[in-house]
Write a protein that holds these residues in place. Structure first.
Motif, PDB file in Angstrom:
ATOM      1  N   THR A   1      -8.765   1.457  18.912  1.00  0.00           N
ATOM      2  CA  THR A   1      -9.244   1.626  20.280  1.00  0.00           C
ATOM      3  C   THR A   1      -8.158   2.279  21.126  1.00  0.00           C
ATOM      4  O   THR A   1      -6.987   1.911  21.053  1.00  0.00           O
ATOM      5  CB  THR A   1      -9.596   0.257  20.898  1.00  0.00           C
ATOM      6  OG1 THR A   1      -8.418  -0.558  20.949  1.00  0.00           O
ATOM      7  CG2 THR A   1     -10.671  -0.462  20.094  1.00  0.00           C
TER       8      THR A   1
ATOM      9  N   ILE B   1     -13.009  -5.092  28.432  1.00  0.00           N
ATOM     10  CA  ILE B   1     -14.452  -4.851  28.467  1.00  0.00           C
ATOM     11  C   ILE B   1     -14.928  -5.027  29.903  1.00  0.00           C
ATOM     12  O   ILE B   1     -14.924  -6.141  30.433  1.00  0.00           O
ATOM     13  CB  ILE B   1     -15.221  -5.827  27.550  1.00  0.00           C
ATOM     14  CG1 ILE B   1     -14.647  -5.834  26.136  1.00  0.00           C
ATOM     15  CG2 ILE B   1     -16.706  -5.448  27.517  1.00  0.00           C
ATOM     16  CD1 ILE B   1     -15.291  -6.878  25.205  1.00  0.00           C
TER      17      ILE B   1
ATOM     18  N   PRO C   1     -16.109  -0.592  27.194  1.00  0.00           N
ATOM     19  CA  PRO C   1     -14.776  -0.896  26.673  1.00  0.00           C
ATOM     20  C   PRO C   1     -13.749   0.145  27.105  1.00  0.00           C
ATOM     21  O   PRO C   1     -14.075   1.304  27.374  1.00  0.00           O
ATOM     22  CB  PRO C   1     -14.982  -0.836  25.149  1.00  0.00           C
ATOM     23  CG  PRO C   1     -16.462  -1.009  24.942  1.00  0.00           C
ATOM     24  CD  PRO C   1     -17.074  -0.314  26.128  1.00  0.00           C
TER      25      PRO C   1
END
Lengths: 132, 132
Positions: B39, B64, B94
């Motif tokens: 991520t 989030i 996210p």
């Protein structure tokens, strides 16, 4: 209703109880539980006829003995960060020199399966998981 | 058929690819996937109308943003070892300064939901998960 915006930390959650083989439910998603447990010693041979069972080792070591349809036994050794799925209908017996795991399984799944072999030792909790 | 007795190590699995927001399926159990992803940067606002979505942060940080029915936004900040479930029907976006996550969700769930807002940036993969 206000949304829950508090994550749960697995390290803190594990530190909040001591019992081995006595899973706590840390999260629910759809009709599944995410459970964590301390592991140490021998579990019992058991089987879940209707569901696979997912394991992630958070700490330490966790072994899963498997018995195939012909009665042959194999042991899968899991260390920290390892994931493994026991397929439904597969007899298995966990054991551990010490550690902790995360499991993913349908809510209501019993730790000792649809049936298990022999007497339940005192250190094995037959449960569908406890609340945190 | 011989049983699979090889666990998958999440650290090794994460090291085997570089793309961010492009989940790999590391395990399947029943009709659910266990997926991992790197991520970094902003994802897009999206919603899964029919399923909750479970997140565990393996490394780094993962935020989030959530939007409630009244349009109010809140951000949940997840660090390593934190777990959180986004309830079905909840719009979420996210973002991450860098990290990696593990997700549980029904097989076939699209990373960008049933619908998403705006253009998809190049670094966001719209996928139901890739094989390892």
């Amino acid at each position: 209703m206000a949304m829950n915006t508090e994550p749960i930390n697995l390290t803190k959650a594990l530190a909040s109880f001591d019992e081995v083989y006595s899973p706590r439910i840390v999260a629910r998603m759809n009709d599944y539980d995410v459970r964590i447990a301390h592991t140490e010693g021998e579990h019992v041979w058991h089987v879940h006829q209707d569901t696979d069972e997912f394991f992630l080792v958070l700490d330490g070591r966790f072994d899963i003995a498997l018995r195939d349809a012909g009665g042959r036994e194999t042991t899968v050794t899991l260390n920290q960060g390892d994931v493994y799925v026991v397929p439904k209908g597969t007899e298995h017996k966990p054991s551990s020199p010490g550690g902790s795991i995360l499991m993913f399984e349908p809510s209501g799944t019993l730790t000792t399966g649809d049936h298990h072999e022999g007497e339940l030792p005192d250190h094995v909790d037959s449960t569908t998981g406890h609340e945190m």
